[in-house]
Design a protein around this motif. Structure first.
Motif, PDB file in Angstrom:
ATOM      1  N   ILE A  43       0.863  -1.186   0.000  1.00 33.70           N
ATOM      2  CA  ILE A  43       0.000   0.000   0.000  1.00 33.70           C
ATOM      3  C   ILE A  43       0.894   1.228   0.000  1.00 33.70           C
ATOM      4  O   ILE A  43       1.841   1.312   0.780  1.00 33.70           O
ATOM      5  CB  ILE A  43      -0.911   0.054   1.247  1.00 33.70           C
ATOM      6  CG1 ILE A  43      -1.792  -1.182   1.333  1.00 33.70           C
ATOM      7  CG2 ILE A  43      -1.761   1.311   1.245  1.00 33.70           C
ATOM      8  CD1 ILE A  43      -2.577  -1.287   2.624  1.00 33.70           C
ATOM      9  N   TYR A  56      -4.970   6.175  -2.175  1.00 34.19           N
ATOM     10  CA  TYR A  56      -4.303   4.941  -1.779  1.00 34.19           C
ATOM     11  C   TYR A  56      -4.079   4.082  -3.012  1.00 34.19           C
ATOM     12  O   TYR A  56      -4.995   3.861  -3.800  1.00 34.19           O
ATOM     13  CB  TYR A  56      -5.144   4.162  -0.766  1.00 34.19           C
ATOM     14  CG  TYR A  56      -4.954   4.649   0.651  1.00 34.19           C
ATOM     15  CD1 TYR A  56      -4.199   3.916   1.549  1.00 34.19           C
ATOM     16  CD2 TYR A  56      -5.513   5.844   1.076  1.00 34.19           C
ATOM     17  CE1 TYR A  56      -4.007   4.354   2.844  1.00 34.19           C
ATOM     18  CE2 TYR A  56      -5.325   6.301   2.364  1.00 34.19           C
ATOM     19  CZ  TYR A  56      -4.573   5.544   3.249  1.00 34.19           C
ATOM     20  OH  TYR A  56      -4.376   6.001   4.523  1.00 34.19           O
ATOM     21  N   PHE A  58      -3.187   0.404  -4.080  1.00 38.81           N
ATOM     22  CA  PHE A  58      -3.143  -0.968  -3.581  1.00 38.81           C
ATOM     23  C   PHE A  58      -2.516  -1.876  -4.623  1.00 38.81           C
ATOM     24  O   PHE A  58      -2.906  -1.855  -5.783  1.00 38.81           O
ATOM     25  CB  PHE A  58      -4.552  -1.483  -3.272  1.00 38.81           C
ATOM     26  CG  PHE A  58      -5.237  -0.745  -2.154  1.00 38.81           C
ATOM     27  CD1 PHE A  58      -4.924  -1.024  -0.838  1.00 38.81           C
ATOM     28  CD2 PHE A  58      -6.187   0.223  -2.428  1.00 38.81           C
ATOM     29  CE1 PHE A  58      -5.556  -0.356   0.202  1.00 38.81           C
ATOM     30  CE2 PHE A  58      -6.823   0.900  -1.400  1.00 38.81           C
ATOM     31  CZ  PHE A  58      -6.501   0.611  -0.084  1.00 38.81           C
TER      32      PHE A  58
END
Length: 141
Positions: A43, A56, A58
């Motif tokens: 992350i 974010y 991922f």
């Protein structure tokens, strides 16, 4: 009871999933990316932009195919998280039809699970031939 306990499931969400804010997802956790259940391996975050949300990024591995997938989403957005239940069995035998005989937690045996095929799933570097040959060596064949 709270409002959350009375809330009806939303349409369009896969069964077996629940919503969780992106900022609360952690490494080694699970997330749905591209409609596939995945385990998060990395992350990273970006600074807040002109629209005010931290993003974010991922990086995850599909739990069935082993393929790497990526997704970027704002920290405050909800994402789907799969309910994952992992059960470990002790392997007893690999049958000729591709099913496995195993010992369950209750001490019973079962042979209703088939080994995945290459089209269905990658065995993460363990092929059927390797399983068969290793089993034959241990069995003394």
């Amino acid at each position: 009871m709270s409002d959350d306990e009375h809330r009806q499931p939303e349409t369009g969400r896969a069964s077996g999933t629940y919503e969780q804010e992106a900022s609360t997802i952690r490494k080694n956790g699970y997330i749905i990316i591209k409609n596939r259940p995945c385990k998060v391996v990395e992350i990273s975050t970006s600074q807040t932009g002109k629209h005010g949300h931290r993003k974010y990024h991922f990086v995850a591995i599909d739990i069935f195919t082993g393929k790497k997938v990526e997704d970027i989403m704002p920290s405050s957005h909800n994402c789907d998280v799969p309910h994952v239940i992992r059960i470990d069995y002790q392997l007893i035998d690999i049958l000729e039809d591709g099913s496995v005989s195993r010992l369950t937690e209750s001490g019973n045996t079962g042979d209703d699970i088939k080994l995945p095929t290459d089209e269905m799933c990658s065995l993460a570097s363990i092929s059927q031939v390797q399983l068969d040959s290793e089993y034959a060596v241990q069995k003394g064949a």
